[in-house]
Design an enzyme around this catalytic site. Sequence first.
Site, PDB file in Angstrom:
ATOM      1  N   TYR A 257       4.509   6.683  10.865  1.00  0.00           N
ATOM      2  CA  TYR A 257       4.519   6.786   9.139  1.00  0.00           C
ATOM      3  C   TYR A 257       3.228   8.228   9.423  1.00  0.00           C
ATOM      4  CZ  TYR A 257       1.470   7.290   5.494  1.00  0.00           C
ATOM      5  OH  TYR A 257       0.465   8.849   4.576  1.00  0.00           O
TER       6      TYR A 257
ATOM      7  N   ASP B 186       6.147   5.941   3.669  1.00  0.00           N
ATOM      8  CA  ASP B 186       5.424   4.827   3.473  1.00  0.00           C
ATOM      9  C   ASP B 186       5.791   3.572   2.274  1.00  0.00           C
ATOM     10  OD1 ASP B 186       5.043   5.934   1.159  1.00  0.00           O
ATOM     11  OD2 ASP B 186       3.044   6.218   0.904  1.00  0.00           O
TER      12      ASP B 186
ATOM     13  N   GLU C 252      -6.079   9.149   6.115  1.00  0.00           N
ATOM     14  CA  GLU C 252      -3.926   8.614   6.166  1.00  0.00           C
ATOM     15  C   GLU C 252      -4.405   7.214   6.870  1.00  0.00           C
ATOM     16  OE1 GLU C 252      -1.864   8.980   5.420  1.00  0.00           O
ATOM     17  OE2 GLU C 252      -1.646  10.887   4.432  1.00  0.00           O
TER      18      GLU C 252
END
Length: 361
Positions: free
Chosen positions: A132, A150, A51
Site C-alpha cells: 500500500y 487501502d 503514510e
Amino acid sequence: MSTPSPDALAELRYQLLDWYDAHARVLPWRVPPLEGKGGKRPDPYHVWLSEIMLQQTGVMTVKPYFTAFLKRFPTVQDLAAAPLDEILGLWAGLGYYARARNLHEGAKAIAALGGFPMGEAGLRSIKGIGPYTAAAVAAIAFDLPHVPVDGNIERVLSRLWLIQAALPAAKPIFREAASRFEHPHRPGDFAQAMMDLGATICTPRNPICGLCPWSKVCKAYEKGCANDYPKKQPKKLKPVRYGVAFVVLGPDGLLVRRRLNEGLLGGMLEVPNLAWRDTPYETDACVLQGFDPRADWISCDSVRHVFTHFDLRMQVLAVRLSEISNLEGYHRLAPEAVSQAALPSLMQKIIASGLKALNLL
DNA sequence: CACCCGTGGAG
DNA sequence: TCTCCAAGGGT
C-alpha cells in the site's frame, strides 16, 4: 463483477477528479489539487511520514503528531541522525510502535541513498513500506501511475461494483479491481480522491450517497445495500489478561525500564509489572516483584486497556519511598518528564492512577 | 495464511 | 458498556 469498458472507467476517473478538485480535504502533508495540476509535488518525506503514521490510524489522531515530528525533524536527514528514544518519545500514544522503529531505520537507509527511491520497487525495499505505502508514495509524491489499495478504496470498490469476496482474504481481488483505474493522468490526485471519497462520503456506516459523484453508477446504492459492504470475515474474540503494575516514586523519580526492541510496545518505557497472565493475581503481588511488602503500598484505581488481540486488566500499587535500592535494569524518571517520555498509553494510564493515589495529581 | 502489533473516537 | 474500525506491515 463484469469488466467495465475503458470509456466507462475514463468517465469514472473524470467524475471523481472533478469532485476532488472541489472537495479535497486540506491536510498538512498534502498539496492542494489545483497546485498539483500546476506541477507542484508534495515533499516525499512529508508523504512518507504521513503514510506511515496513517497506517490503521485516523487523520484527526495523526495531525498533531505529524506537526510535532516535522517541527523536531524538518528533514529525513534530521530523523536519521536522531536517537531512537527521542523518536519513540514523539511517537508515544500513536501505537504500533514498530512503525517508529522502522521509520528510524528507513530514514537512515534513505539518507544513505542520498534521497528517496523514486519507484515502487525501490520504496518497497525500505522497512515499514509495504504494498500500500509504496504505491501511495509513488503516486502522491512522484505522480507515478499506481493505485494504492487501502481500507477506504476497498470499501468504495466493494460498493461500486458489489464485490462479494470477504476481506481480508480477498485483498488480491481488490488489487485487481483497483488496477483497472491505473492511468498516467493525475495518478496522485486520483489516489487521494479515492481515499477522500471513502473517508468523507462512502463511509463505513451511513454513507452520504446523495453527495457521491458515483451514485448514478454505484451498484450498492442502486440496491440500497451500501451498509452491507465490504463483506468481511468474522473476527476472533479477544481473551482477557491480567497483570499488576507498580508505581514506585523515590526522591529521583519513578522507577522505569526499557522494553526489548521487539514485540508488544517494543522499545518503549514501562514501570515494574508482573507478567501478564490469563488469571488475576490475588495477594503478595509486591513480593512477587521483589519489593518490600512492609512498605506503605497503596491500592490504586485499576487500569483497563484494550490491545489489538487481548484485553488487559492491570491492578496498580503505588508507594513513595525515601530511598530506592539499585534495581537491575531500572532507572529513574522525574514526574515532570512523564508527559514527554517514551511511555505508551497503557503506562501513562498506570502512572496517572498511581500518582493520583499518592495525591500528586 | 494466520497471527501479531495500539489507540481513541463514533454510534 | 460494547462493537467497530482508521491511509497496513512484518513474520
